[in-house]
Scaffold this motif. Sequence first.
Motif, PDB file in Angstrom:
ATOM      1  N   LEU A 132      32.758   6.250  29.156  1.00  0.00           N
ATOM      2  CA  LEU A 132      31.706   6.828  29.530  1.00  0.00           C
ATOM      3  C   LEU A 132      30.627   7.269  28.355  1.00  0.00           C
ATOM      4  O   LEU A 132      30.275   8.405  28.049  1.00  0.00           O
TER       5      LEU A 132
ATOM      6  N   THR B 263      31.314   7.912  25.186  1.00  0.00           N
ATOM      7  CA  THR B 263      31.702   9.046  24.313  1.00  0.00           C
ATOM      8  C   THR B 263      32.641   8.631  23.288  1.00  0.00           C
ATOM      9  O   THR B 263      33.660   7.944  23.559  1.00  0.00           O
TER      10      THR B 263
ATOM     11  N   MET C 228      40.232  18.925  33.266  1.00  0.00           N
ATOM     12  CA  MET C 228      39.004  19.147  33.721  1.00  0.00           C
ATOM     13  C   MET C 228      39.100  19.021  35.280  1.00  0.00           C
ATOM     14  O   MET C 228      39.972  18.328  35.745  1.00  0.00           O
TER      15      MET C 228
ATOM     16  N   GLU D 145      33.830  18.144  37.475  1.00  0.00           N
ATOM     17  CA  GLU D 145      33.519  17.822  35.921  1.00  0.00           C
ATOM     18  C   GLU D 145      33.826  16.694  35.411  1.00  0.00           C
ATOM     19  O   GLU D 145      33.364  15.908  34.480  1.00  0.00           O
TER      20      GLU D 145
ATOM     21  N   PHE E 119      30.851  13.973  34.224  1.00  0.00           N
ATOM     22  CA  PHE E 119      31.068  14.035  32.674  1.00  0.00           C
ATOM     23  C   PHE E 119      29.937  13.302  32.165  1.00  0.00           C
ATOM     24  O   PHE E 119      29.156  13.918  31.070  1.00  0.00           O
ATOM     25  N   ALA E 120      29.500  12.300  32.579  1.00  0.00           N
ATOM     26  CA  ALA E 120      28.569  11.354  31.778  1.00  0.00           C
ATOM     27  C   ALA E 120      27.017  11.952  32.124  1.00  0.00           C
ATOM     28  O   ALA E 120      26.128  11.860  31.223  1.00  0.00           O
TER      29      ALA E 120
ATOM     30  N   ARG F  87      26.657  15.020  29.952  1.00  0.00           N
ATOM     31  CA  ARG F  87      26.976  14.497  28.326  1.00  0.00           C
ATOM     32  C   ARG F  87      25.579  13.634  27.985  1.00  0.00           C
ATOM     33  O   ARG F  87      24.989  13.970  26.914  1.00  0.00           O
ATOM     34  N   HIS F  88      25.225  12.941  28.618  1.00  0.00           N
ATOM     35  CA  HIS F  88      24.127  11.999  28.366  1.00  0.00           C
ATOM     36  C   HIS F  88      22.987  12.175  29.159  1.00  0.00           C
ATOM     37  O   HIS F  88      21.584  11.970  28.699  1.00  0.00           O
TER      38      HIS F  88
ATOM     39  N   ARG G 193      33.312   8.947  39.489  1.00  0.00           N
ATOM     40  CA  ARG G 193      32.994   9.132  38.008  1.00  0.00           C
ATOM     41  C   ARG G 193      32.365   7.777  37.676  1.00  0.00           C
ATOM     42  O   ARG G 193      31.327   8.023  36.611  1.00  0.00           O
TER      43      ARG G 193
ATOM     44  N   HIS H 169      26.742   7.871  36.926  1.00  0.00           N
ATOM     45  CA  HIS H 169      25.468   7.738  36.145  1.00  0.00           C
ATOM     46  C   HIS H 169      24.870   6.396  36.488  1.00  0.00           C
ATOM     47  O   HIS H 169      24.006   5.812  35.815  1.00  0.00           O
TER      48      HIS H 169
END
Lengths: 264, 252
Positions: free
Chosen positions: A141, A143, B93, B97, B101-102, B105-106, B150, B154
Motif C-alpha cells: 500500500l 507505505t 483497524m 479503515e 488505508f491507501a 494516506r495517499h 483493500r 485505490h
Amino acid sequence: MIRLIELIGRFVEILWSTLMSFARELGKILLLLCATMKQLILPPFELKNTFKQIIEVGIKSLPVVVITAVFTGMVLALQSYTGFKRFNAEVLVGTVVALSITRELGPVLTGLIVAGRAGAAMAAELGTMRVTEQIDALETLATNPVKYLIVPRFIAGVIMLPSLTIVADFVGIIGGYFVGVTVLGANSSVYWKRTWDYLEITDIYNGLIKACFFGASIAIISCYKGFYTEGGAEGVGKATTGAVVLSSMTILISDYFLSAWLFK
Amino acid sequence: MIEIVNLHKSFGKNQVLRGATLKVEKGESMVVIGGSGSGKSVLIKHIIGFLKPDEGSVMIDSVDIANLSENERYETRKRFGMLFQMAALFDSMKVWENVAFALIRHGKLKDKEAKEIAVEKLRAVGLVGVEDLMPSELSGGMKKRVGLARAIAHSPEILLYDEPTTGLDPIMADAINDLIIEMKKRLSVTSVAITHDMHSAYKIADRIAMLYEGRIVQTGTPDEIRNTDNAIVRQFITGSAVGPIKIEGVTA
C-alpha cells in the motif's frame, strides 16, 4: 594432546561465531536506527500514530512507574536510615534518597519497567505483523513501514522515558520523605532541607539525559527484534523475550558508561 | 506489461529461482502454478519489488524496478494491489479503515469520504454491513474479500494474488474465483496469481505458467496446459505422486 587442541579450536570457533553474530546484529540495529532517523525528518509526519504510541508507552506505564518509584524511595529511606544510624549520620537520609533517585534509580528503574512493558509490546506487535504479512501489506500500500511503525515508537520512547523519569524522581523523593518523617520520626523541615541542600539541577538533568538514551535504545531494539521476526508464533515469542533481555542489558551496561561520562 | 527475464535468486545455499522468464501482457490474467517450495512466492515478491534479483530483471512497462530509488519504488507500488494468502488485514483497524488505508494516506481523503468509498468497495466484493467490525470478527472467506476490497480500493493497474483460494472451503474458493474474474472484467487490470489449486487456475487464467525448480517449464492457455505433453506439468496438474517431480524430503 590432539584432543586438547581440538577442544580449544572448537571453543575459539564458537566464541568467534558468537562475536560475529553479535556484531552482525549490532550492525543491523544501527542500520535500522539510521533508517529511522531519515524517516523521522522527512514529511509526512505520523502524528496520529505517534500520539497513540505516547499513550501506549507513557500513560499506560505510569501506574507501574509510580508504584515502583514510591516503594523504592520508601525502602531507600528505611535502609539508609538503619545503616547510617550506625555512625550517627541519620540526617543524611533525605540527601541519599534524593541523589540516588534522581541520578540513578529514577531513570534505570523507569527504563527497565518500560523495557518490560512497552518494549515487549512493541516487539510482539511488530513481530505478529511481520509473520502475518501485515508489514508486507503496508509495503504494497506504498507505505514505508519504518516511517509508519518504527518512527512513532521511537519518538514515544525518547519523549516518554524522561517524562516518566520526572514523575519517578518526584514520587520517589516523596516516598522517602513519607517513611523518613512518619515512620522513622525525622523532623519534616530538616528532612526537606537536607533533600534540597545537596541536590543540584545537573543531578536531575543528567538523569533525564540517561532516560532519553534508554528510551531510544528500548524503542529501536524492540522494534528491530519485532521487525525482523521469523518463524511464526515461536518467532514472535523469541523476538519478545529477546527485546526485553537485550533492552534491559543495554540499559544496565550503558548506565555505567553514561554515568561515568555525565557525572564526572 | 510485466516482463521477468532470467531471474535468479538464492537464499544462502538455497537456489530458489534459477533463470525464470515470464511475460505478462497488459490486461492479461496470468496464473503461475507450482508445488510448495517451487519459488512461486519468491517470484511474486520480485514483481512487487520486495526482493532484489541476484541476476536478471523484472520490468514493469519497460522500467527495471530493481533500479528505482526508494521514493520511485513506493510511487510504483501505488499501481499495484495485492491480495495476501491469509489476507494480512491490519488487525488494529476496523474493516473500513483497512479498505480505505491507501485512500486516506495517499488520496488525502477525509475519513467520511474514504469510508463511503470503502463501503462501496466492500459491496463490490459482496460484503454489506461489516465496515465497522474488526478483522478478528470475520471468517476466513470474509477476510479474503476484505483483503481484495483493500487491494482494489485505490484502483490499481496490476493485481497480484498470493494463493487466493488456499484455506477456503470449495464453495467459498469458487466464490473468490468468480470475484477475481469479475474484478478483471470490471477494472481491466493485469493480474498475476500464484496457486497450486488447478481448479482455480483453469477458471481464472488467460494463460498458465508452470514453475519448477526455479524455472518456468511451460506457458500456455488453460487448454494447452490441460493437454500438455510435458511430463512435469502433466504430473502436477493430475496431482500424481509418481513421476519426474520429486517430493521434497521424501525418498522414492
